[in-house]
Design an enzyme around this catalytic site. Structure first.
Site, mmCIF file in Angstrom:
data_model
loop_
_atom_site.group_PDB
_atom_site.id
_atom_site.type_symbol
_atom_site.label_atom_id
_atom_site.label_comp_id
_atom_site.label_asym_id
_atom_site.label_seq_id
_atom_site.Cartn_x
_atom_site.Cartn_y
_atom_site.Cartn_z
ATOM 1 N N CYS A 1 8.436 60.876 27.234
ATOM 2 C CA CYS A 1 7.505 61.933 26.375
ATOM 3 C C CYS A 1 8.694 61.991 25.336
ATOM 4 O O CYS A 1 8.187 62.519 23.591
ATOM 5 C CB CYS A 1 7.625 63.206 27.115
ATOM 6 S SG CYS A 1 9.261 64.062 27.506
ATOM 7 N N GLU B 1 0.718 63.058 32.684
ATOM 8 C CA GLU B 1 1.111 63.144 31.970
ATOM 9 C C GLU B 1 2.055 63.803 30.843
ATOM 10 O O GLU B 1 2.903 62.561 30.804
ATOM 11 C CB GLU B 1 2.390 63.572 33.614
ATOM 12 C CG GLU B 1 2.704 65.388 33.164
ATOM 13 C CD GLU B 1 4.152 65.220 32.391
ATOM 14 O OE1 GLU B 1 4.238 65.562 32.031
ATOM 15 O OE2 GLU B 1 4.650 63.743 32.652
ATOM 16 N N ARG C 1 6.263 75.901 30.503
ATOM 17 C CA ARG C 1 6.445 74.643 30.374
ATOM 18 C C ARG C 1 4.499 74.241 29.799
ATOM 19 O O ARG C 1 4.595 74.431 31.219
ATOM 20 C CB ARG C 1 6.926 73.816 30.793
ATOM 21 C CG ARG C 1 7.563 72.511 31.203
ATOM 22 C CD ARG C 1 8.314 72.062 32.374
ATOM 23 N NE ARG C 1 9.023 70.634 32.562
ATOM 24 C CZ ARG C 1 10.235 70.688 31.905
ATOM 25 N NH1 ARG C 1 10.887 71.723 31.244
ATOM 26 N NH2 ARG C 1 10.186 68.913 31.592
ATOM 27 N N ARG D 1 1.760 71.365 29.261
ATOM 28 C CA ARG D 1 2.163 69.489 29.739
ATOM 29 C C ARG D 1 0.666 69.425 29.276
ATOM 30 O O ARG D 1 -0.319 70.146 29.895
ATOM 31 C CB ARG D 1 2.653 69.326 30.726
ATOM 32 C CG ARG D 1 4.032 69.344 30.864
ATOM 33 C CD ARG D 1 4.744 68.376 30.129
ATOM 34 N NE ARG D 1 6.022 67.918 30.125
ATOM 35 C CZ ARG D 1 7.078 68.949 29.318
ATOM 36 N NH1 ARG D 1 6.983 69.480 28.605
ATOM 37 N NH2 ARG D 1 8.846 68.731 29.531
#
Length: 200
Positions: free
Chosen positions: A100, A138, A184, A186
């Protein structure tokens, strides 16, 4: 109002504390596995991981420490150079939390100009080889605004999956909405070879 006992039994870590494991009926491939957090969750949901990979030695060491049985399938190395194994089982699910850093707002946001930003291409090659029934990808929400050759990266990924025969859905999820003690965000992309889109 639910009883205290009912509240305690609904905590997400109870299955781990009690040592309960369901029958593992489904076969799973894990790419960019890290220390195995996703894989542990899937194991308790009835999946058997038959191949996992990460490039970071420390992450793989942690993965193996927490799951010694994984020595039969866990590998450490560059997924772009690694020789993929022959797997006799049909694959029900392939997961990939590809790097990421190129898309993160906390990073340089080089996107696909960073070699790690193109690793989704390797994921598509592996999807094509093993033809899992479901693919779950993800990444950080920054990927939604990243582009390659003028096209949104997320659109490129979903087009790849469509060409491989998958119906795709995506959604930005917040871990804190799912009993995790951290906010968080995502992006989750799900591709399915079933007759309908995955519903979050």
């Amino acid at each position: 109002m639910p009883s205290k006992k009912a509240n305690r039994s609904s905590l997400p870590w109870d299955p781990f504390k009690e040592g309960r494991k369901p029958t593992r009926r489904y076969h799973h491939i894990s790419l960019f596995s890290g220390a195995g957090g996703t894989d542990i969750g899937l194991e308790y949901a009835g999946f058997k991981t038959v191949f996992s990979n990460d490039i970071e030695e420390d992450a793989v060491e942690t993965y193996l420490h927490n799951n010694p049985e994984a020595r039969t399938h866990a590998t450490c190395g560059d997924i772009t150079k690694l020789k993929l194994p022959k797997i006799k089982d049909d694959i029900d699910l392939l997961t990939a939390g590809f790097p990421c850093q190129p898309f993160s707002n906390a990073g340089s946001r080089k996107g696909t100009a960073d070699p790690r930003g193109k690793l989704y291409v390797r994921v598509m090659e592996i999807v094509k080889r093993y033809k899992p029934n479901v693919v779950m990808l993800e990444n950080v929400r920054g990927i939604t605004t990243s582009k390659h050759a003028g096209k949104p990266v997320i659109q490129i990924i979903m087009t790849h999956l469509k060409k491989l025969g998958y119906l795709t859905s995506f959604k930005l999820l917040d871990a804190s909405d799912h009993r995790v003690g951290q906010r968080r965000l995502r992006l989750i992309i799900v591709g399915t070879r079933m007759k309908s889109h995955f519903i979050f």
